[in-house]
Design an enzyme around this catalytic site. Structure first.
Site, mmCIF file in Angstrom:
data_model
loop_
_atom_site.group_PDB
_atom_site.id
_atom_site.type_symbol
_atom_site.label_atom_id
_atom_site.label_comp_id
_atom_site.label_asym_id
_atom_site.label_seq_id
_atom_site.Cartn_x
_atom_site.Cartn_y
_atom_site.Cartn_z
ATOM 1 C CB THR A 11 44.896 43.485 45.401
ATOM 2 O OG1 THR A 11 43.765 43.018 44.690
ATOM 3 C CG2 THR A 11 46.095 42.647 45.025
ATOM 4 C CB SER A 59 37.380 48.046 46.347
ATOM 5 O OG SER A 59 37.660 47.760 45.012
ATOM 6 C CB THR A 90 42.841 48.660 41.897
ATOM 7 O OG1 THR A 90 42.581 47.321 41.465
ATOM 8 C CG2 THR A 90 44.192 48.749 42.566
ATOM 9 C CD GLN A 277 29.141 55.123 25.443
ATOM 10 O OE1 GLN A 277 29.727 54.493 24.576
ATOM 11 N NE2 GLN A 277 27.824 55.105 25.561
HETATM 12 N N1 ASP Z 1 39.367 43.034 43.707
HETATM 13 C C1 ASP Z 1 40.388 43.890 44.269
HETATM 14 C C2 ASP Z 1 39.689 45.053 44.969
HETATM 15 O O1 ASP Z 1 39.279 45.978 44.316
HETATM 16 C C3 ASP Z 1 41.294 44.386 43.208
HETATM 17 C C4 ASP Z 1 42.456 45.215 43.680
HETATM 18 O O2 ASP Z 1 42.551 45.662 44.792
HETATM 19 O O3 ASP Z 1 43.373 45.440 42.832
HETATM 20 O O4 ASP Z 1 39.536 45.017 46.170
#
Ligand code: ASP
Length: 341
Positions: A11, A59, A90, A277
């Site tokens: 992102t 990601s 993320t 968990q």
């Molecule tokens: N979908 C994005 C990723 O993991 C989410 C992010 O970067 O916050 O590439």
């Protein structure tokens, strides 16, 4: 100070498109502009090089092969830079930071992984501050404490201890089973880093990219059957299962068929590594009789390993070419500060 920024996607550098947010290369230009903004850095205006991956990815598309490429890109440039910053989505950032803790086997320089909840240039985006903080940490983390870490919002966290705890907050990462290495406030401080021992890698063995299907994660839930466990354990190519158990590492203890399925899998050479968990859970098979069943079936206690660290550690040990007995042995001990035994 010379820092290499490796931009993998996520992102932090995405642009809005008709099909949703998509990784874009413009961030590299924005970052070069940042480097000219000396005052953006409180004390250290470093020399920045940028390596942009092609393709840039969300990601969600990360794979063990890409962790290994990233680690190799860092190791092959290790002597040319004082530190590394990895820009990453993320969603699987905690897996990549854990993987780098194992796969980067050189020590003494910071490898700082960061990302953002909103793209660079969006109003109120956290991208710029996370990026600048990550670069500053890469410049200032003391060499004897240097390690793979995650810089996100106000904290510096050990890379192999983090987990994503929020999809909405700017404070998206935490290491609930391990204290932060440092804080990012008006100043960057590393109060926790000194007393935190990093493990020792067992080997410099050559790395072979493992098959994706070498590792599986199976979460316990009331109703899980021996048939489900056995179906997973008999997948062709499978070498290890991360079993996410309840609180202190308990599982079904009144179901002899389930425990028998675990026993059979272990006997056939599958490593069964148990993690907990709850976010702050720690496996202790001696605490409840319902945990000792898993222990006597041959499952390994993962102590306070996160699922992310357990998965990446197993891929790492498999990539090193170890057999089941060696994997089980190394799984019991910390290799990169990923668990406290
Ligand atoms: N979908 C994005 C990723 O993991 C989410 C992010 O970067 O916050 O590439």
């Amino acid at each position: 100070m010379k820092i290499l920024i490796i931009y993998t996607g996520g992102t932090i550098g995405m642009k809005q498109t008709p099909s949703g947010l998509t990784p874009a290369g413009d961030l590299a230009t924005d970052m070069r502009a940042l480097a000219e903004l000396g005052p953006a850095f409180q004390r250290h205006a470093p020399e920045l090089d940028v390596l942009v991956y092609d393709p840039l990815i969300d990601s969600a598309d990360m794979t063990p092969a890409l962790w290994i490429k990233l680690a190799a890109d860092i190791e092959s440039r290790y002597d040319s830079y004082d530190g590394f910053v990895v820009l990453h989505g993320t969603d699987t950032l905690a897996y990549t930071s854990s993987a780098l803790s194992f796969f980067v086997r050189r020590w003494g320089k910071p490898v700082v992984v960061t990302g953002a909840q909103l793209p660079f240039g969006f109003p109120r985006s956290d991208a710029r501050s996370n990026l600048i903080s990550a670069i500053e940490v890469a410049c200032t983390m003391p060499a004897q404490q240097a390690q793979v870490c995650v810089v996100f919002g106000p904290r510096i966290l050990r890379g192999c201890r983090v987990t994503k705890v929020s999809a909405r907050a700017y404070d998206a990462f935490d290491s609930p089973r391990f204290p932060p290495l440092g804080q990012i406030g008006i100043e960057i401080r590393y109060p926790g880093a000194r007393r935190q021992v990093i493990g020792k890698q067992p080997t410099n063995k050559a790395i072979d990219v493992p098959a994706n299907d070498a590792v599986a994660v199976l979460q316990l839930f009331p109703g899980i059957s021996d048939k489900l466990f056995s179906a997973v354990a008999s997948m062709p190519g499978l070498r290890a299962i991360v079993l996410t158990a309840y609180g202190a590492g308990t599982g079904p203890s009144r179901d002899p068929a389930f425990l028998d399925a675990v026993r059979k899998a272990v006997a056939s050479g599958i490593v069964v590594l148990v993690v907990s968990q709850p976010l702050d859970g720690v496996v202790d098979f001696t605490r409840y009789a319902a945990g000792s069943g898993l222990a006597s079936a041959g499952a390994i206690c993962g102590h306070d390993l996160t699922t992310e660290a357990a998965v990446t550690k197993l891929y790492y040990l498999i990539a090193c070419g170890y057999d089941a007995e060696e994997i089980a042995r190394y799984a019991r001990h910390p290799l990169a500060g990923e668990m406290t035994v």
